[in-house]
Design an enzyme around this catalytic site. Structure first.
Site, PDB file in Angstrom:
ATOM      1  N   GLU A   1      -3.531 -29.823  27.040  1.00 42.21           N
ATOM      2  CA  GLU A   1      -4.734 -30.946  26.947  1.00 42.21           C
ATOM      3  C   GLU A   1      -4.480 -32.014  25.910  1.00 42.21           C
ATOM      4  OE1 GLU A   1      -8.839 -29.501  27.237  1.00 42.21           O
ATOM      5  OE2 GLU A   1      -7.874 -27.542  26.938  1.00 42.21           O
TER       6      GLU A   1
ATOM      7  N   THR B   1       0.827  -1.220   0.132  1.00 38.66           N
ATOM      8  CA  THR B   1       0.027  -0.123  -0.125  1.00 38.66           C
ATOM      9  C   THR B   1       0.921   1.016   0.034  1.00 38.66           C
ATOM     10  OG1 THR B   1      -1.631  -1.071   1.153  1.00 38.66           O
ATOM     11  CG2 THR B   1      -1.834   1.243   1.362  1.00 38.66           C
TER      12      THR B   1
ATOM     13  N   THR C   1       1.605  -4.341   4.142  1.00 39.84           N
ATOM     14  CA  THR C   1       1.568  -4.757   5.578  1.00 39.84           C
ATOM     15  C   THR C   1       0.958  -6.266   5.831  1.00 39.84           C
ATOM     16  OG1 THR C   1      -0.540  -3.815   5.424  1.00 39.84           O
ATOM     17  CG2 THR C   1       1.260  -2.374   6.305  1.00 39.84           C
ATOM     18  N   ASP C   2       0.338  -6.693   4.824  1.00 41.29           N
ATOM     19  CA  ASP C   2      -0.332  -8.247   5.098  1.00 41.29           C
ATOM     20  C   ASP C   2       0.599  -9.284   5.451  1.00 41.29           C
ATOM     21  OD1 ASP C   2      -2.772  -6.711   3.935  1.00 41.29           O
ATOM     22  OD2 ASP C   2      -2.961  -8.029   2.093  1.00 41.29           O
TER      23      ASP C   2
ATOM     24  N   LYS D   1       0.070  -7.972  12.391  1.00 40.07           N
ATOM     25  CA  LYS D   1      -0.911  -7.256  12.203  1.00 40.07           C
ATOM     26  C   LYS D   1      -2.159  -7.545  12.732  1.00 40.07           C
ATOM     27  CE  LYS D   1      -2.891  -5.200   7.707  1.00 40.07           C
ATOM     28  NZ  LYS D   1      -2.814  -5.390   6.318  1.00 40.07           N
TER      29      LYS D   1
ATOM     30  N   TYR E   1      -7.892   0.665  -4.325  1.00 41.58           N
ATOM     31  CA  TYR E   1      -6.795   1.032  -4.804  1.00 41.58           C
ATOM     32  C   TYR E   1      -5.852   0.137  -5.305  1.00 41.58           C
ATOM     33  CZ  TYR E   1      -4.648  -0.284  -0.518  1.00 41.58           C
ATOM     34  OH  TYR E   1      -4.262  -1.176   0.564  1.00 41.58           O
TER      35      TYR E   1
END
Ligand code: GLU
Length: 348
Positions: free
Chosen positions: A305, A32, A111-112, A184, A45
């Site tokens: 567990e 981005t 950023t992903d 993120k 975008y």
């Protein structure tokens, strides 16, 4: 007389060195931060359309504090990030820093998947010089785009003496996060990056850098991994657990040749019973299974567990699933010994 001339030359040299600007490379990969839309309020975008030269031109102040050099590594949305770009990026960062061409590196990135690339570089680059990843949540043409200030802050961190030895860092929204810890947490907010288990390691306010903590796990020069010795990464799949689950994805992963499986289990890494049995069968077939959690913070503990001893599972400590995948891929380039891999999870 000769002594006086020498002294003057020495002082001039010293002064020049003291005021010499550091060389910071900005390696652009897309995202981005390099995205553009049709208007300042446009929410749609395209990532990765603006080149590194334009990113640098948007922040003229960085040229006053450092000698800036830009390189385009890729120009993709980071949901397209792949091993090929990782290797290209890691090798280039390693070369720039170990050769002395750069005093620090800034990597612009979507950023992903920034946290995955950050952790990968953190584990394979052999330099203690600053490596700073940066992105933006608002594209370059949007109202209050956050990219330019994030880049200015990232360059300031990359040239900061205290940033040496801290491994790969992510700088976003005035905060400095360690690669192992950062994730993120929000799909659209500018304060999306958090380190849920440990908190940020520092802040950077209009270039004013302050560190408050050090990452303690092994990274870069102390890591067990070295990019110059790794040629490819084995397939490791992440399988997410849920109520009323089934064993199908586990069985399919094994059938399709996965060498490792990260199970993002419920709570403290608990799979649904039928998936649990399928994961046990996967171990018998030679797949390394690491239990992790879908919760987002906290440790996945061995023999909670689930009887890990009985099934032959490992546990991820407090890495999230996407980072556990990075570490398991790297671990499998060295060994399939489960005790050794578990040790890597407890130290990296
Ligand atoms: N999907 C894009 C990417 O990761 C947008 C996210 C961003 O960069 O903020 O590149």
């Amino acid at each position: 007389m000769r002594f006086a001339v020498k002294a003057v030359i020495f002082m001039l040299l010293g002064a020049t060195l003291a005021f010499a600007k550091p060389t910071i490379y900005i390696l652009a990969t897309g995202g981005t931060i390099a995205g553009s839309g049709s208007g300042a309020l446009d929410t749609s975008y395209t990532s990765g359309t603006v080149t590194v030269d334009k990113l640098i031109a948007a922040v003229p102040d960085i040229n006053k504090i450092a000698t800036i050099k830009g390189e385009q590594i890729s120009n993709i949305g980071s949901q397209e990030m792949n091993n090929e770009v990782w290797f290209k990026l890691a090798n280039r960062v390693n070369e720039l820093l170990t050769s002395g061409k750069a005093d620090g590196v800034v990597i612009t990135h979507g950023t992903d998947t920034m946290e995955e690339t950050a952790y990968f570089l953190n584990l394979v680059v052999k330099s203690d010089k600053p490596i700073v990843m940066v992105g933006a949540m608002r594209n370059s043409g949007s109202l209050s785009a956050d990219g330019p200030l994030n880049i200015f802050n990232a360059v300031n961190v990359a040239m900061n003496k205290e940033a040496v030895g801290k491994g790969v860092m992510v700088v976003m929204n005035d905060e400095i996060h360690a690669a192992r810890e950062v994730t993120k947490t929000n799909t659209t907010a500018v304060d999306t990056f958090k380190s849920p288990n440990s908190g940020k390691i520092g802040t950077v306010f209009y270039g004013n850098v302050k560190f408050y903590m050090n990452p303690t796990r092994k990274h870069t020069v102390n890591s067990a991994f070295d990019i110059t010795k790794i040629k490819e990464l084995p397939r490791v799949d992440i399988i997410y657990s849920h109520s009323n689950d089934n064993p199908d994805f586990v069985n399919l992963a094994v059938k399709n040749g996965a060498k490792g499986i990260i199970n993002a289990g419920m709570g403290n890494g608990n799979p649904f019973p039928s998936a649990l049995e399928a994961l046990g069968e996967a171990v018998k077939a030679g797949v390394v299974v690491v239990r992790d959690s879908r919760v987002g913070s906290g440790e996945t503990t061995l023999n909670g567990e689930v009887d890990d001893g009985k099934y032959g599972f490992l546990a991820s400590d407090n890495l999230n699933a996407q980072k556990a995948r990075v570490l398991l891929m790297l671990a499998l380039t060295q060994t399939t010994d489960k005790a050794k891999i578990q040790e890597l999870f407890l130290t990296h």
